[in-house]
Design a protein around this motif. Structure first.
Motif, mmCIF file in Angstrom:
data_model
loop_
_atom_site.group_PDB
_atom_site.id
_atom_site.type_symbol
_atom_site.label_atom_id
_atom_site.label_comp_id
_atom_site.label_asym_id
_atom_site.label_seq_id
_atom_site.Cartn_x
_atom_site.Cartn_y
_atom_site.Cartn_z
ATOM 1 N N HIS A 132 0.825 -1.208 0.000
ATOM 2 C CA HIS A 132 0.000 0.000 0.000
ATOM 3 C C HIS A 132 0.861 1.261 0.000
ATOM 4 O O HIS A 132 0.469 2.285 -0.575
ATOM 5 N N TRP A 133 2.005 1.222 0.660
ATOM 6 C CA TRP A 133 2.855 2.417 0.787
ATOM 7 C C TRP A 133 3.256 2.945 -0.602
ATOM 8 O O TRP A 133 3.068 4.140 -0.894
ATOM 9 N N VAL A 134 3.785 2.086 -1.444
ATOM 10 C CA VAL A 134 4.192 2.516 -2.782
ATOM 11 C C VAL A 134 2.965 2.781 -3.657
ATOM 12 O O VAL A 134 2.953 3.725 -4.464
ATOM 13 N N GLU B 119 2.849 6.395 -5.268
ATOM 14 C CA GLU B 119 2.829 6.572 -6.723
ATOM 15 C C GLU B 119 1.651 7.446 -7.143
ATOM 16 O O GLU B 119 1.796 8.345 -7.986
ATOM 17 N N ARG B 120 0.501 7.209 -6.560
ATOM 18 C CA ARG B 120 -0.684 7.986 -6.932
ATOM 19 C C ARG B 120 -0.531 9.439 -6.503
ATOM 20 O O ARG B 120 -0.868 10.355 -7.258
ATOM 21 N N MET B 121 -0.008 9.671 -5.293
ATOM 22 C CA MET B 121 0.174 11.050 -4.829
ATOM 23 C C MET B 121 1.136 11.808 -5.733
ATOM 24 O O MET B 121 0.870 12.955 -6.125
ATOM 25 N N LEU B 122 2.270 11.203 -6.084
ATOM 26 C CA LEU B 122 3.261 11.877 -6.919
ATOM 27 C C LEU B 122 2.737 12.110 -8.334
ATOM 28 O O LEU B 122 3.080 13.116 -8.979
ATOM 29 N N THR B 123 1.890 11.216 -8.820
ATOM 30 C CA THR B 123 1.284 11.409 -10.142
ATOM 31 C C THR B 123 0.312 12.578 -10.119
ATOM 32 O O THR B 123 0.338 13.450 -11.006
ATOM 33 N N LEU B 124 -0.553 12.628 -9.105
ATOM 34 C CA LEU B 124 -1.519 13.731 -8.999
ATOM 35 C C LEU B 124 -0.820 15.065 -8.750
ATOM 36 O O LEU B 124 -1.331 16.118 -9.164
ATOM 37 N N ALA B 125 0.344 15.027 -8.107
ATOM 38 C CA ALA B 125 1.078 16.266 -7.811
ATOM 39 C C ALA B 125 1.486 17.005 -9.081
ATOM 40 O O ALA B 125 1.671 18.238 -9.061
ATOM 41 N N LYS B 126 1.618 16.294 -10.177
ATOM 42 C CA LYS B 126 2.030 16.928 -11.435
ATOM 43 C C LYS B 126 0.994 17.937 -11.926
ATOM 44 O O LYS B 126 1.329 18.855 -12.690
ATOM 45 N N ASP B 127 -0.258 17.777 -11.487
ATOM 46 C CA ASP B 127 -1.323 18.704 -11.888
ATOM 47 C C ASP B 127 -1.576 19.788 -10.854
ATOM 48 O O ASP B 127 -2.517 20.571 -10.997
ATOM 49 N N VAL C 245 11.285 4.328 -0.082
ATOM 50 C CA VAL C 245 10.819 3.084 -0.716
ATOM 51 C C VAL C 245 11.918 2.036 -0.888
ATOM 52 O O VAL C 245 11.673 0.978 -1.475
ATOM 53 N N GLY C 246 13.110 2.298 -0.365
ATOM 54 C CA GLY C 246 14.183 1.319 -0.446
ATOM 55 C C GLY C 246 15.010 1.439 -1.712
ATOM 56 O O GLY C 246 14.503 1.832 -2.769
ATOM 57 N N THR C 247 16.294 1.124 -1.601
ATOM 58 C CA THR C 247 17.115 0.972 -2.801
ATOM 59 C C THR C 247 16.586 -0.201 -3.611
ATOM 60 O O THR C 247 16.635 -0.213 -4.841
ATOM 61 N N ALA C 248 16.087 -1.201 -2.919
ATOM 62 C CA ALA C 248 15.391 -2.340 -3.519
ATOM 63 C C ALA C 248 14.325 -2.793 -2.535
ATOM 64 O O ALA C 248 14.392 -2.489 -1.340
ATOM 65 N N THR C 249 13.320 -3.513 -3.051
ATOM 66 C CA THR C 249 12.240 -4.015 -2.203
ATOM 67 C C THR C 249 12.038 -5.498 -2.457
ATOM 68 O O THR C 249 11.930 -5.930 -3.606
ATOM 69 N N ILE C 250 11.972 -6.260 -1.375
ATOM 70 C CA ILE C 250 11.742 -7.703 -1.440
ATOM 71 C C ILE C 250 10.274 -7.985 -1.140
ATOM 72 O O ILE C 250 9.722 -7.491 -0.160
ATOM 73 N N ASP C 251 9.670 -8.802 -1.993
ATOM 74 C CA ASP C 251 8.272 -9.204 -1.819
ATOM 75 C C ASP C 251 8.226 -10.697 -1.496
ATOM 76 O O ASP C 251 8.430 -11.533 -2.374
ATOM 77 N N SER D 296 -0.212 -9.181 -5.311
ATOM 78 C CA SER D 296 0.401 -7.860 -5.350
ATOM 79 C C SER D 296 -0.451 -6.924 -6.192
ATOM 80 O O SER D 296 -1.370 -7.353 -6.902
ATOM 81 N N TYR D 297 -0.140 -5.624 -6.127
ATOM 82 C CA TYR D 297 -0.812 -4.631 -6.953
ATOM 83 C C TYR D 297 -0.016 -4.412 -8.237
ATOM 84 O O TYR D 297 1.194 -4.633 -8.281
ATOM 85 N N ASP D 298 -0.683 -3.958 -9.265
ATOM 86 C CA ASP D 298 -0.038 -3.677 -10.547
ATOM 87 C C ASP D 298 0.559 -2.274 -10.480
ATOM 88 O O ASP D 298 -0.113 -1.277 -10.768
ATOM 89 N N LEU D 299 1.822 -2.189 -10.095
ATOM 90 C CA LEU D 299 2.490 -0.915 -9.882
ATOM 91 C C LEU D 299 3.691 -0.778 -10.807
ATOM 92 O O LEU D 299 4.286 -1.760 -11.236
ATOM 93 N N ASP D 300 4.060 0.473 -11.077
ATOM 94 C CA ASP D 300 5.256 0.760 -11.861
ATOM 95 C C ASP D 300 6.454 0.778 -10.909
ATOM 96 O O ASP D 300 7.052 1.819 -10.644
ATOM 97 N N PHE D 301 6.775 -0.408 -10.399
ATOM 98 C CA PHE D 301 7.787 -0.512 -9.342
ATOM 99 C C PHE D 301 8.401 -1.901 -9.428
ATOM 100 O O PHE D 301 7.706 -2.889 -9.673
#
Length: 418
Positions: free
Chosen positions: A158-160, A164-172, A203-209, A216-221
């Motif tokens: 959920h964190w990422v 991701e959504r907040m940073l995307t909306l911030a562009k507007d 968000v980590g240099t890398a993230t382990i799932d 998982s969610y479909d994220l650009d990550f």
């Protein structure tokens, strides 16, 4: 290589990291595990050297005794919110501000902990910090010490997803009106040690799932998938666990975190009473407090404070649980059909639905739970072989994921490139 593990002081979060810590040790690396004093004894019992930082947190006591409205969970903002109409820029920024407050993750990330952890990470010349995904003192110490950091999920990300959504909306949003509570919160703490914020701290240099494939969610990550390797803590396997049950054996557990924090609205008495008249053997791993709410323990119920699930589940025909990460992973790796009554701490509802969608079990919400409904689900699981087939297929896919030892090889490369 010197690898520093860090977690908030909670056994479930510690146990989620231990298999990877031992994989590093087995690969010849120097490994220590840091946390607040109230977790140190548990760390030492795993065989990994412990480092005590800060003061006793009393985190679980705080969460158990503090009214929800005084914590992030009562703030009106949910990190696991999924209604797109609610996920406006204002909602997301306010939500992150709430989670970064003293009633949220800020409770774990205090100056005493950070001063000790940063000092150790620097003095020890740490190469890599591996941290529980709710424990942000870890990446702060890594940044201050010039080390790479690796985030390990304890549930769906959920964190990422929300970031991701907040940073995307911030562009507007006009630049002068943009805010980033996470960057501000972490940046303020980093400044204390002469360091600046970078996205890898959040968000980590890398993230382990370590979740089952596809949970998982479909994220650009990018994620490093890692097979769940259940660790139930240092314990002895009772002799009765190894005996073949005369009737189908059903495990019932509400997990470590549920015992220590909130009951999630899952009534143990209702769960036990619902299946008391079935021709099954029930093994209920419930605390003394949980059992005290059960007026009469039926003859077909074996009530125990604790039993290692990884030893118990191979003899079970089904498990009833709250969908915590450790319990779910243990059920998946052992190929056991699941009946999920999800809690509400993180991503239990989505993971429960994932289990159902994969044909490996059934799910019902605590609000919809009835004794009759639960009884019917147990009967369905036992009578319909498709649930066992679904559990077997999910187990097969999970066993094919990279092991902790495989992941260590990738993390060695990450640290070497730092």
């Amino acid at each position: 290589m010197r690898v520093l593990f860090y977690s908030m002081p909670a056994n479930a979060h510690l146990y989620n990291l231990i298999p990877l810590a031992w994989a590093f040790r087995s690969a010849g690396h120097d490994v220590v595990f840091a946390s607040q004093p109230d977790l140190v004894d548990a760390i030492k019992k795993t065989g990994i050297p412990a480092v005590s930082v800060g003061k006793d947190s009393e985190t679980m006591k705080f969460l158990a005794e503090t009214p929800p409205e005084d914590t992030v969970w009562g703030s009106g903002y949910r990190l696991n919110e999924k209604d797109p109409e609610k996920l406006t820029y204002d909602y997301l920024t306010n939500m992150f501000a709430a989670y970064c407050s003293p009633g949220g993750f800020g409770y774990y990330t205090n100056d005493e902990v950070l001063d000790d952890l940063v000092a150790f990470a620097r003095d020890w010349k740490t190469d890599l910090v591996v941290w529980d995904a709710l424990s942000f003192s870890g990446p702060i110490a890594a940044r201050a010490a010039g080390a790479a950091n690796v985030r390990v999920l304890q549930g769906m990300d959920h964190w990422v997803r929300m970031r991701e959504r907040m940073l995307t909306l911030a562009k507007d949003v006009p630049e002068a009106e943009r805010v980033d509570p996470v960057a501000d919160w972490l940046g303020e703490r980093l400044a204390r040690y002469g360091a600046e914020f970078a996205e890898e701290v959040a968000v980590g240099t890398a993230t382990i799932d370590p979740l089952p494939p596809g949970n998982s969610y479909d994220l650009d990550f990018d994620y490093l998938q890692m097979r769940s390797l259940p660790f139930n803590g240092p314990t002895e396997i009772p002799a009765w666990v190894r005996e073949r049950p005369a009737k189908p054996r059903i495990a019932l557990t509400l997990g470590l975190t549920t015992r220590e924090v909130h009951d999630n609205g899952v009534p143990a008495a209702d769960l036990i009473g619902a299946i008391a008249d079935l021709e099954v053997e029930v093994v209920a791993t419930l605390s003394h407090e949980q059992l005290s709410k059960v007026m009469t323990v039926p003859e077909n119920v074996r009530a125990v404070e604790f039993v290692p699930l990884n030893a118990l589940l191979p003899s079970c025909s089904a498990i009833i649980h709250h969908c915590g990460t450790g319990t779910t992973g243990c059920a998946v790796i052992n190929g056991v059909p699941q009946i999920v009554v999800p809690g509400n701490l993180w991503s239990e509802d989505d993971t429960g639905q994932y289990i159902a969608d994969r044909g490996a079990g059934l799910v019902t919400s605590p609000e919809e739970l009835t004794a009759e409904g639960l009884r019917d689900m147990v009967v369905r699981i036992l009578d319909d072989s498709s649930f066992q087939a679904g559990a077997d297929q999910l187990q097969k896919e999970t066993l094919a994921a990279p092991s902790p030892a495989d992941v260590v090889i990738e993390l060695e490369k990450l640290a070497a490139d730092r």
